[in-house]
Write a protein that holds these residues in place. Structure first.
Motif, PDB file in Angstrom:
ATOM      1  N   THR A  26      95.035 -44.842 -33.516  1.00 30.54           N
ATOM      2  CA  THR A  26      95.670 -44.803 -32.008  1.00 30.54           C
ATOM      3  C   THR A  26      97.601 -45.269 -31.971  1.00 30.54           C
ATOM      4  OG1 THR A  26      93.693 -45.506 -31.057  1.00 30.54           O
ATOM      5  CG2 THR A  26      95.810 -46.118 -29.633  1.00 30.54           C
ATOM      6  N   GLY A  28     100.768 -46.513 -30.813  1.00 29.58           N
ATOM      7  CA  GLY A  28     101.574 -47.828 -30.186  1.00 29.58           C
ATOM      8  C   GLY A  28     102.376 -48.053 -30.057  1.00 29.58           C
ATOM      9  N   HIS A  44      99.615 -49.422 -25.456  1.00 28.64           N
ATOM     10  CA  HIS A  44      98.822 -47.885 -26.898  1.00 28.64           C
ATOM     11  C   HIS A  44      98.272 -46.717 -25.826  1.00 28.64           C
ATOM     12  CE1 HIS A  44      94.977 -48.914 -25.126  1.00 28.64           C
ATOM     13  NE2 HIS A  44      94.888 -50.119 -25.708  1.00 28.64           N
TER      14      HIS A  44
END
Length: 99
Positions: A26, A28, A44
């Motif tokens: 992810t 971020g 994020h």
């Protein structure tokens, strides 16, 4: 026997997307680092394996050493999992910036 083989193959097709989402990074941005508490605040994008929308939140890190390679404002890629009711960051990498 043929039905069993088909069932096993189908299970593989069903499990693969879930496994892939669990291993997905992810994106971020590091907003705060608390080395003493082993926490990191990250703004994020969606965390797909946790069904979590984009937001800014504080995470525990699985290992304090993960915080040694990052600083405030860094663009990162990370993996997070739910473990014993807590959400833990298990892996952090600096996001590769392309010129």
């Amino acid at each position: 026997m043929k039905k069993m083989l088909i069932a096993v193959l189908l299970m593989g097709f069903l499990v693969e997307p879930v496994y892939a989402a669990m291993n997905e990074f992810t994106l971020g941005e590091v907003r705060k680092i608390n080395v003493e508490a082993s926490t990191i605040t990250i703004k994020h994008r969606e965390i797909k394996n946790l069904n979590m929308p984009p937001m800014t939140m504080v995470f525990q890190v699985k290992e304090a050493a993960l915080l040694d390679t990052i600083k405030l404002g860094d663009q990162i890629q990370f993996k997070a999992v739910e473990e014993d009711g807590a959400i833990l960051v298990t892996e952090i990498q600096l996001k590769k910036v392309t010129p």
